[in-house]
Design a protein around this motif. Structure first.
Motif, PDB file in Angstrom:
ATOM      1  N   ILE A   3     -10.376  -1.074  -3.215  1.00  0.00           N
ATOM      2  CA  ILE A   3     -10.521   0.230  -2.576  1.00  0.00           C
ATOM      3  C   ILE A   3     -11.925   0.351  -1.983  1.00  0.00           C
ATOM      4  CG2 ILE A   3     -10.575   2.718  -2.946  1.00  0.00           C
ATOM      5  CD1 ILE A   3      -7.780   1.518  -3.080  1.00  0.00           C
ATOM      6  N   THR A   4     -11.982   0.707  -0.706  1.00  0.00           N
ATOM      7  CA  THR A   4     -13.272   0.923  -0.039  1.00  0.00           C
ATOM      8  C   THR A   4     -13.458   2.368   0.399  1.00  0.00           C
ATOM      9  OG1 THR A   4     -12.336   0.418   2.155  1.00  0.00           O
ATOM     10  CG2 THR A   4     -13.224  -1.435   0.865  1.00  0.00           C
ATOM     11  N   THR A   5     -12.332   3.114   0.474  1.00  0.00           N
ATOM     12  CA  THR A   5     -12.331   4.425   1.110  1.00  0.00           C
ATOM     13  C   THR A   5     -11.524   5.401   0.259  1.00  0.00           C
ATOM     14  OG1 THR A   5     -12.380   3.299   3.253  1.00  0.00           O
ATOM     15  CG2 THR A   5     -11.778   5.631   3.254  1.00  0.00           C
ATOM     16  N   VAL A   6     -12.140   6.525  -0.091  1.00  0.00           N
ATOM     17  CA  VAL A   6     -11.453   7.531  -0.904  1.00  0.00           C
ATOM     18  C   VAL A   6     -11.316   8.802  -0.067  1.00  0.00           C
ATOM     19  CG1 VAL A   6     -11.388   8.770  -3.102  1.00  0.00           C
ATOM     20  CG2 VAL A   6     -12.491   6.523  -2.963  1.00  0.00           C
ATOM     21  N   PHE A 167     -11.802   4.605  10.111  1.00  0.00           N
ATOM     22  CA  PHE A 167     -12.680   3.764   9.300  1.00  0.00           C
ATOM     23  C   PHE A 167     -12.405   2.270   9.444  1.00  0.00           C
ATOM     24  CE2 PHE A 167     -12.599   7.870   6.961  1.00  0.00           C
ATOM     25  CZ  PHE A 167     -13.943   8.186   7.152  1.00  0.00           C
ATOM     26  N   GLY A 168     -11.395   1.899  10.200  1.00  0.00           N
ATOM     27  CA  GLY A 168     -11.119   0.484  10.408  1.00  0.00           C
ATOM     28  C   GLY A 168     -10.704  -0.247   9.151  1.00  0.00           C
ATOM     29  N   GLU A 173      -6.624  -0.419   1.284  1.00  0.00           N
ATOM     30  CA  GLU A 173      -8.018  -0.193   0.889  1.00  0.00           C
ATOM     31  C   GLU A 173      -8.330   1.278   0.639  1.00  0.00           C
ATOM     32  OE1 GLU A 173     -11.033  -2.846   3.067  1.00  0.00           O
ATOM     33  OE2 GLU A 173      -9.358  -2.673   4.485  1.00  0.00           O
ATOM     34  N   VAL A 174      -7.322   2.140   0.801  1.00  0.00           N
ATOM     35  CA  VAL A 174      -7.516   3.586   0.724  1.00  0.00           C
ATOM     36  C   VAL A 174      -6.934   4.146  -0.561  1.00  0.00           C
ATOM     37  CG1 VAL A 174      -6.973   5.811   1.798  1.00  0.00           C
ATOM     38  CG2 VAL A 174      -7.483   3.805   3.227  1.00  0.00           C
ATOM     39  N   LEU A 175      -7.728   4.947  -1.257  1.00  0.00           N
ATOM     40  CA  LEU A 175      -7.221   5.799  -2.331  1.00  0.00           C
ATOM     41  C   LEU A 175      -7.154   7.211  -1.784  1.00  0.00           C
ATOM     42  CD1 LEU A 175      -6.426   6.383  -5.296  1.00  0.00           C
ATOM     43  CD2 LEU A 175      -8.852   6.798  -5.746  1.00  0.00           C
TER      44      LEU A 175
END
Length: 225
Positions: A3-6, A167-168, A173-175
């Motif tokens: 995960i990179t993006t919340v 965010f590309g 990668e998204v929570l």
């Protein structure tokens, strides 16, 4: 992928949608609401969501501020409290909704780990700016995304697609975090990892997908990443 993006829903998730009615009930002149503010707040919120879904289905989009006003007018009429002064006060307070107490520390913990944080909401840009500013959390967010960019309300897939476009990142990668069970389910169906903040202890929605996590509040979100 890690995960990179919340991403957070806004109303009911970061911001307490009952706060406007609760505050008005405690003010001078709020006697009409003293014993009924919870019921009014519930009906206001329910009708707000109903109207957003109906508009999305019918292809009759308008911004969320119009939906919010229409929903309040219905709720006030249903409770026989259609007083112009009360209406204007409730609408004014909606621009200053309180964030839940755990929100600042939770967002700060995510930023401390180098994660991207943002809002994805049905709210109009002006409404969201007001709420974020009032709560003092602007510096803890990388973006505030509104459905006005695509002209349709959640749970339309084009709304969730705004995140990866901005965010590309890949959906995996998204929570995505929401207090709305239907929103968390729809986001899971889109491909996001999702967390449902179930403050009221409600049963899960019977939809085409399910959230991966169920939380009682937002304080444990950093533990998920």
């Amino acid at each position: 992928m890690p995960i990179t993006t919340v991403i957070f829903d806004a109303y009911g998730t970061l911001f307490d949608v009952t706060a406007a009615a609760r505050a008005a009930a405690g003010e001078p002149g709020g006697e009409l609401l003293r014993d009924r503010w919870e019921a009014l707040a519930r009906d206001w919120r329910d009708r707000q969501l109903d109207y957003s879904w109906l508009r999305a289905t019918a292809g009759r989009h308008c911004d969320f501020w119009q939906v919010t006003q229409d929903a309040l007018d219905w709720a006030l009429a249903a409770h026989r409290m259609a007083e112009p002064v009360l209406r204007e006060r409730l609408l004014a307070l909606y621009w200053e909704l309180e964030a839940y107490p755990e929100v600042p520390d939770m967002l700060a913990a995510l930023k401390g780990r180098g994660l991207t944080t943002a809002i994805l909401s049905n709210g109009s840009p002006a409404m969201l700016e007001g709420a974020v500013t009032s709560a003092g959390i602007g510096e803890l967010l990388d973006a505030v995304l509104s459905v006005e960019e695509v002209g349709v309300f959640k749970p339309h897939g084009s709304v969730y697609a705004l995140v990866c476009a901005r965010f590309g990142c890949a959906p995996s990668e998204v929570l995505f975090v929401s207090s709305n069970g239907w929103d968390a389910a729809a986001a899971a169906g889109y491909g996001f990892a999702t967390a449902w903040v179930n403050r009221a202890g409600l049963p899960r929605e019977r939809l085409w997908a399910e959230p991966a996590h169920e939380l009682r509040d937002l304080s444990t979100v950093p533990e998920l990443v």
